[in-house]
Design a protein around this motif. Sequence first.
Motif, PDB file in Angstrom:
ATOM      1  N   GLU A   1      46.998 -26.589  23.770  1.00 30.60           N
ATOM      2  CA  GLU A   1      48.426 -26.300  23.865  1.00 30.60           C
ATOM      3  C   GLU A   1      49.136 -27.475  24.526  1.00 30.60           C
ATOM      4  O   GLU A   1      48.521 -28.299  25.197  1.00 30.60           O
ATOM      5  N   ASN A   2      50.454 -27.531  24.365  1.00 28.57           N
ATOM      6  CA  ASN A   2      51.272 -28.577  24.981  1.00 28.57           C
ATOM      7  C   ASN A   2      51.598 -28.261  26.437  1.00 28.57           C
ATOM      8  O   ASN A   2      52.423 -28.928  27.034  1.00 28.57           O
TER       9      ASN A   2
ATOM     10  N   VAL B   1      44.768 -20.885  14.755  1.00 30.84           N
ATOM     11  CA  VAL B   1      46.193 -21.183  14.877  1.00 30.84           C
ATOM     12  C   VAL B   1      46.931 -20.685  13.641  1.00 30.84           C
ATOM     13  O   VAL B   1      46.345 -20.522  12.574  1.00 30.84           O
ATOM     14  N   ILE B   2      48.221 -20.479  13.831  1.00 30.84           N
ATOM     15  CA  ILE B   2      49.095 -20.080  12.739  1.00 30.84           C
ATOM     16  C   ILE B   2      50.078 -21.212  12.523  1.00 30.84           C
ATOM     17  O   ILE B   2      50.645 -21.742  13.481  1.00 30.84           O
TER      18      ILE B   2
ATOM     19  N   PRO C   1      49.328 -20.666  18.702  1.00 33.10           N
ATOM     20  CA  PRO C   1      47.983 -20.106  18.827  1.00 33.10           C
ATOM     21  C   PRO C   1      47.950 -18.635  18.426  1.00 33.10           C
ATOM     22  O   PRO C   1      48.939 -17.927  18.552  1.00 33.10           O
ATOM     23  N   LEU C   2      46.800 -18.202  17.955  1.00 37.81           N
ATOM     24  CA  LEU C   2      46.567 -16.783  17.725  1.00 37.81           C
ATOM     25  C   LEU C   2      45.822 -16.296  18.955  1.00 37.81           C
ATOM     26  O   LEU C   2      44.701 -16.709  19.216  1.00 37.81           O
TER      27      LEU C   2
ATOM     28  N   ALA D   1      51.421 -16.176  19.279  1.00 37.27           N
ATOM     29  CA  ALA D   1      52.274 -16.500  20.425  1.00 37.27           C
ATOM     30  C   ALA D   1      53.391 -17.392  19.890  1.00 37.27           C
ATOM     31  O   ALA D   1      53.324 -18.607  19.959  1.00 37.27           O
ATOM     32  N   LEU D   2      54.419 -16.777  19.332  1.00 36.04           N
ATOM     33  CA  LEU D   2      55.460 -17.513  18.615  1.00 36.04           C
ATOM     34  C   LEU D   2      56.256 -18.457  19.503  1.00 36.04           C
ATOM     35  O   LEU D   2      56.868 -19.397  19.027  1.00 36.04           O
ATOM     36  N   ASN D   3      56.261 -18.219  20.800  1.00 36.36           N
ATOM     37  CA  ASN D   3      57.035 -19.071  21.704  1.00 36.36           C
ATOM     38  C   ASN D   3      56.218 -20.238  22.256  1.00 36.36           C
ATOM     39  O   ASN D   3      56.730 -21.039  23.009  1.00 36.36           O
ATOM     40  N   VAL D   4      54.949 -20.345  21.906  1.00 36.28           N
ATOM     41  CA  VAL D   4      54.082 -21.415  22.405  1.00 36.28           C
ATOM     42  C   VAL D   4      53.837 -22.404  21.282  1.00 36.28           C
ATOM     43  O   VAL D   4      52.975 -22.211  20.442  1.00 36.28           O
TER      44      VAL D   4
END
Length: 194
Positions: free
Chosen positions: A29-30, A47-48, A66-67, A74-77
């Motif tokens: 992740e960032n 991942v999506i 990420p899933l 996690a649509l906000n990540v």
Amino acid sequence: MPTATLIDANYGGCPGPAHLYELSEPLAENRRELVGGQWVTLTHTRVIVWVQPAFGSMSPCVKVVPLRTTEAPALNVEMPGSYILQHEVSINEAAWWALMTAGGYEIVVPDPVVDDSPAEFDEPATLEPLALNKAEPEVTEVIRVHELAKELGIDSAELLAKLAEYGSTITNASANVDHDTAQIMRGIYAEGES
């Protein structure tokens, strides 16, 4: 080269077209997260990639997220590979560029799984037998509704309706039709009845 295997080409739960991928090498992740008193960078192997269409003055964008273990995105990540588009693109184009940018992932699309197992039989049909040549040996072959419809040059829905008209309880184009019933339908359509 790391790979991203396509798991689901029509992944739901995102506000745009989405693909779910299994990564051969984890993607970080960032951001960092405090876990057990230590800052760690979370990595993910699922991942999506989804495309958010343009909306008003907002440009379209591609997001890699990420899933989570809860099987929810996690649509906000946003992860590496997320970017803003200059114009609309297909999900396939977006995913290729996003995964290549994220970590040089090569997309792998597995061959489709073909189910060769026999379909479950529906309840026996109650068709009135037409005059079949009784000199033929007993045949126990079955054929799926959609295959028989193709052979007869009609669509499956029409064949299902004709089967129902003759008392059959078959309602699925993937269901099997026994040999005698198939012969009856062949006879009906050979006579020109529809």
